[in-house]
Design a protein around this motif. Structure first.
Motif, PDB file in Angstrom:
ATOM      1  N   VAL A  10       0.838  -1.200   0.000  1.00  0.00           N
ATOM      2  CA  VAL A  10       0.000   0.000   0.000  1.00  0.00           C
ATOM      3  C   VAL A  10       0.874   1.252   0.000  1.00  0.00           C
ATOM      4  N   ILE A  11       1.893   1.269   0.839  1.00  0.00           N
ATOM      5  CA  ILE A  11       2.792   2.411   0.924  1.00  0.00           C
ATOM      6  C   ILE A  11       3.488   2.646  -0.424  1.00  0.00           C
ATOM      7  N   ALA A  12       3.959   1.592  -1.043  1.00  0.00           N
ATOM      8  CA  ALA A  12       4.648   1.723  -2.333  1.00  0.00           C
ATOM      9  C   ALA A  12       3.717   2.263  -3.414  1.00  0.00           C
ATOM     10  N   GLU A  13       2.513   1.730  -3.495  1.00  0.00           N
ATOM     11  CA  GLU A  13       1.555   2.183  -4.514  1.00  0.00           C
ATOM     12  C   GLU A  13       1.119   3.618  -4.259  1.00  0.00           C
ATOM     13  N   PHE A  14       0.905   3.958  -2.996  1.00  0.00           N
ATOM     14  CA  PHE A  14       0.530   5.340  -2.685  1.00  0.00           C
ATOM     15  C   PHE A  14       1.659   6.292  -3.048  1.00  0.00           C
ATOM     16  N   GLY A  15       2.896   5.875  -2.784  1.00  0.00           N
ATOM     17  CA  GLY A  15       4.057   6.684  -3.141  1.00  0.00           C
ATOM     18  C   GLY A  15       4.112   6.977  -4.633  1.00  0.00           C
ATOM     19  N   LYS A  16       3.757   6.014  -5.457  1.00  0.00           N
ATOM     20  CA  LYS A  16       3.750   6.213  -6.912  1.00  0.00           C
ATOM     21  C   LYS A  16       2.742   7.300  -7.303  1.00  0.00           C
ATOM     22  N   LEU A  17       1.625   7.363  -6.593  1.00  0.00           N
ATOM     23  CA  LEU A  17       0.587   8.342  -6.907  1.00  0.00           C
ATOM     24  C   LEU A  17       0.967   9.759  -6.506  1.00  0.00           C
ATOM     25  N   THR A  18       1.861   9.885  -5.542  1.00  0.00           N
ATOM     26  CA  THR A  18       2.193  11.212  -5.023  1.00  0.00           C
ATOM     27  C   THR A  18       3.523  11.747  -5.532  1.00  0.00           C
ATOM     28  N   GLN A  19       4.139  11.078  -6.476  1.00  0.00           N
ATOM     29  CA  GLN A  19       5.418  11.548  -7.031  1.00  0.00           C
ATOM     30  C   GLN A  19       5.212  12.635  -8.041  1.00  0.00           C
TER      31      GLN A  19
END
Length: 66
Positions: free
Chosen positions: A57-66
């Motif tokens: 979840v953290i990794a996927e959310f990080g992709k959205l906020t880059q």
């Protein structure tokens, strides 16, 4: 927010920060989506994932906020 009680295939969690939202269906390894969940994921236009770990979840959310 926990949203698992909404039902009708709606994912278990909504994760949001900085005007970005990610819907998360939580599953154990090998667990399949229910028919309602499949329909939801096929028709949802926003960001949504099926995750088996918090790290995912953290990794996927990080992709959205880059």
């Amino acid at each position: 927010r926990h949203t698992h009680l909404i039902g009708e295939g709606f994912p278990d969690l909504v994760v949001g920060r900085w005007d970005v939202n990610l819907l998360v269906e939580v599953k154990q390894d090998g667990e399949k989506l229910t028919p309602d969940e499949r329909v939801f994921f096929e028709t949802w236009k926003g960001a949504a994932i099926v995750a088996t770990s918090a790290e995912q979840v953290i990794a996927e959310f990080g992709k959205l906020t880059q």
